[in-house]
Design an enzyme around this catalytic site. Structure first.
Site, PDB file in Angstrom:
ATOM      1  N   GLU A  47      -9.116  20.400  22.296  1.00  0.00           N
ATOM      2  CA  GLU A  47      -8.413  19.771  21.175  1.00  0.00           C
ATOM      3  C   GLU A  47      -7.102  19.186  21.672  1.00  0.00           C
ATOM      4  O   GLU A  47      -6.289  19.900  22.275  1.00  0.00           O
ATOM      5  CB  GLU A  47      -8.120  20.765  20.052  1.00  0.00           C
ATOM      6  CG  GLU A  47      -7.431  20.091  18.869  1.00  0.00           C
ATOM      7  CD  GLU A  47      -6.821  21.046  17.847  1.00  0.00           C
ATOM      8  OE1 GLU A  47      -6.288  20.553  16.838  1.00  0.00           O
ATOM      9  OE2 GLU A  47      -6.849  22.278  18.079  1.00  0.00           O
ATOM     10  N   ASP A 121      -0.124  11.564  16.053  1.00  0.00           N
ATOM     11  CA  ASP A 121       0.881  10.600  15.611  1.00  0.00           C
ATOM     12  C   ASP A 121       0.220   9.226  15.546  1.00  0.00           C
ATOM     13  O   ASP A 121      -0.381   8.781  16.522  1.00  0.00           O
ATOM     14  CB  ASP A 121       2.036  10.592  16.613  1.00  0.00           C
ATOM     15  CG  ASP A 121       3.248   9.814  16.117  1.00  0.00           C
ATOM     16  OD1 ASP A 121       3.054   8.767  15.469  1.00  0.00           O
ATOM     17  OD2 ASP A 121       4.379  10.241  16.383  1.00  0.00           O
TER      18      ASP A 121
END
Length: 219
Positions: A47, A121
C-alpha cells in the site's frame, strides 16, 4: 519536535516491523521481503502512502496468507499501524519508511503481487502532474515490480484525480482496466474490501463524498 514524535521515532527503531534507514535490513530488503522480513513465501501486497496504516493492518488481519507492506515517509504516522500490528500479533504486516519516488530501490522485479494506491494527494495543478501516484512516471516504475497479472487498486474521493487516472489507464496499451466505479459504496464491489477503510476514507465518506475505485493490471 514534540515529545510524542520523538517517542514514536524511538519506538520505530525498536519495532521489528518497521524498515527504515539505520537498520541493517533497510539495505538488503530489496528482493528479500519474504525471507528477511516475513519468513514465508506468501504473496506480497503493498500500500502506497499508507499514513497511519489502518488499511494495511486491516488487510493483514483478514488475509493471514498474504504479506502486507505499508509505505510512507512519515515515521510518526506509520508508528500507529506498526504498534497496533505488534500488539495484535499480526506478523504478516510491515511498514517501509521511504519516499515513494524511490520504491524501486526496495522492491525487486516481479516481487509485488498487488499494489494499493489509497487516497493519495491529488496534486491538482497541471504543473504537479508528475507528482501524482498514478502519473506515467510512477506507472513506469510500478510496472516491472508487479508480477504478471498483478493488480493495481486505486481509491480516492477526488473526482479530478480519478478521472485523470482512469483516462490515462484506458489510453495505455499496456494496462487493462478491469473494473471502475464513481460510487464504490453503491456498487456491486462494495463488499470486496470487507469494510476496511483508511482514515481519510472514513472522513470523506462521513462528509458524503463518493468514493471512486478502479482495479487494473499491466498486460
Amino acid at each position: 519536535m514534540g515529545r510524542n514524535k520523538l517517542a514514536r521515532f524511538r519506538q520505530n527503531e525498536e519495532n521489528s516491523n518497521v524498515i527504515q534507514e539505520g537498520k541493517d535490513i533497510f539495505n538488503i530488503i530489496k528482493g528479500n521481503w519474504r525471507s528477511a522480513q516475513f519468513n514465508n513465501n506468501n504473496p506480497l501486497v503493498v500500500e502506497l502512502a499508507c499514513g497511519r496504516g489502518e488499511f494495511t493492518v486491516g488487510l493483514g488481519r483478514e488475509f493471514r496468507d498474504q504479506n502486507f507492506v505499508g509505505v510512507d515517509i512519515k515515521g510518526s504516522r506509520i508508528w500507529k499501524g506498526s504498534t497496533i500490528a505488534i500488539a495484535e500479533g499480526i506478523d504478516n504486516v510491515a511498514f517501509l519508511r521511504t519516499q515513494i519516488e524511490v520504491l524501486d530501490k526496495f522492491f525487486a522485479e516481479n516481487e509485488i503481487s498487488e499494489l494499493w494506491i489509497t487516497f493519495p494527494d491529488p496534486f491538482p495543478r497541471d504543473g504537479d502532474e508528475k507528482r501524482r501516484l498514478t502519473s506515467p512516471r510512477f506507472l513506469e516504475m510500478y510496472k516491472p515490480l508487479l508480477q504478471k497479472d498483478g493488480l493495481i487498486h486505486f481509491k480516492t474521493d477526488n473526482t479530478g484525480l480519478f478521472d485523470y487516472s482512469l483516462e490515462l489507464f484506458k489510453s495505455r496499451e499496456d494496462i487493462e482496466v478491469l473494473i471502475y466505479t464513481h460510487d464504490f459504496y453503491a456498487s456491486e464491489w462494495k463488499d470486496d474490501h470487507l469494510g476496511i477503510q483508511t482514515r481519510y476514507e472514513k472522513i470523506f465518506s462521513e462528509k458524503g463524498e463518493k468514493i471512486k475505485y478502479l482495479r487494473a493490471k499491466f498486460i
